[in-house]
Scaffold this motif. Sequence first.
Motif, mmCIF file in Angstrom:
data_model
loop_
_atom_site.group_PDB
_atom_site.id
_atom_site.type_symbol
_atom_site.label_atom_id
_atom_site.label_comp_id
_atom_site.label_asym_id
_atom_site.label_seq_id
_atom_site.Cartn_x
_atom_site.Cartn_y
_atom_site.Cartn_z
ATOM 1 N N MET A 185 -14.651 49.598 21.574
ATOM 2 C CA MET A 185 -14.302 48.757 22.834
ATOM 3 C C MET A 185 -14.486 49.688 24.130
ATOM 4 S SD MET A 185 -14.032 45.686 22.095
ATOM 5 C CE MET A 185 -15.181 45.767 20.902
ATOM 6 N N THR A 186 -14.191 50.791 24.004
ATOM 7 C CA THR A 186 -14.369 51.855 25.206
ATOM 8 C C THR A 186 -15.921 52.299 25.500
ATOM 9 O OG1 THR A 186 -12.096 52.919 24.591
ATOM 10 C CG2 THR A 186 -13.891 54.004 26.112
ATOM 11 N N SER A 194 -13.234 54.098 15.327
ATOM 12 C CA SER A 194 -12.058 53.084 15.657
ATOM 13 C C SER A 194 -12.442 51.660 16.333
ATOM 14 C CB SER A 194 -11.036 53.902 15.978
ATOM 15 O OG SER A 194 -11.134 54.241 17.525
ATOM 16 N N SER A 214 -10.967 50.631 18.845
ATOM 17 C CA SER A 214 -10.557 51.040 20.303
ATOM 18 C C SER A 214 -11.606 51.948 20.989
ATOM 19 C CB SER A 214 -9.287 51.826 20.445
ATOM 20 O OG SER A 214 -9.166 52.992 19.946
ATOM 21 N N ASP A 215 -12.120 52.801 20.307
ATOM 22 C CA ASP A 215 -13.177 53.695 20.803
ATOM 23 C C ASP A 215 -14.463 52.696 20.920
ATOM 24 O OD1 ASP A 215 -11.528 55.756 20.534
ATOM 25 O OD2 ASP A 215 -12.385 56.580 18.602
#
Length: 239
Positions: free
Chosen positions: A28-29, A23, A25-26
């Motif tokens: 970017m993390t 994903s 968001s993952d």
Amino acid sequence: MLGIKAPKRRGGREDGEKPFWISFSDLMTALMVLFLVAMAVALMAVTQGLQQIKKESQERDKTIANCVSDVDALTKLDAFKGVTVHGHSIDFGKLVQFQDKEHKFEKPDDERFVRKFVPRVLDVARSDKCDKWLKRIVVEGFASKTGDYLFNLNLSYQRSQRVLCALLNTQQPDSLSAADRALIQTLFLAGGSSFNTASSGAAQMRRVEIKLEFRDLGSAKEPPPDIPLDPGLRCPNDR
């Protein structure tokens, strides 16, 4: 009649082999964590580098201070009373002075004192604590505040050169050893200072100082130049 059973249809193989996508968001993390790790490593390297530089600078300053302290200890000997050390400079005071408007020593004892004191400084210069950082030794002559600037500037240089002549002279009973004279040729420089100085008093302007100059942190020690040993038979100032 028995009916013929139709085989069950199986799902396409592609139904169980769908590609995996992370994903946004993952992603970017993960990138943020990677960035923080890289920054932490970089900051650690910079901090350790600064600490190493600080440590080396402190060791240099301490070594130089010990070197100058050994030179200052010479001035405490009865034979050298009157010589003072301020900063990295050795001031002969009234023990070594020159004739008014001349580059000749005021008294014969002044020249003999130079040949007596400087070899002791050379002994200190050869020690590990001095040799590691010592760059050169400058003999700086002084001249009057009054009169023509260029004349006094040249006179101050001639006075410093006169000191070198006294040290390299081989025609005197108290002449320096060949090893000392060779070190003087590679380590000493003649300098001059006219009336653009803070010193006051006519007597103080007919004197010389010896200044110790040390290498900067990180600068490499240069090999001594290969200079033939001067026989010390004549001084240019005698012409």
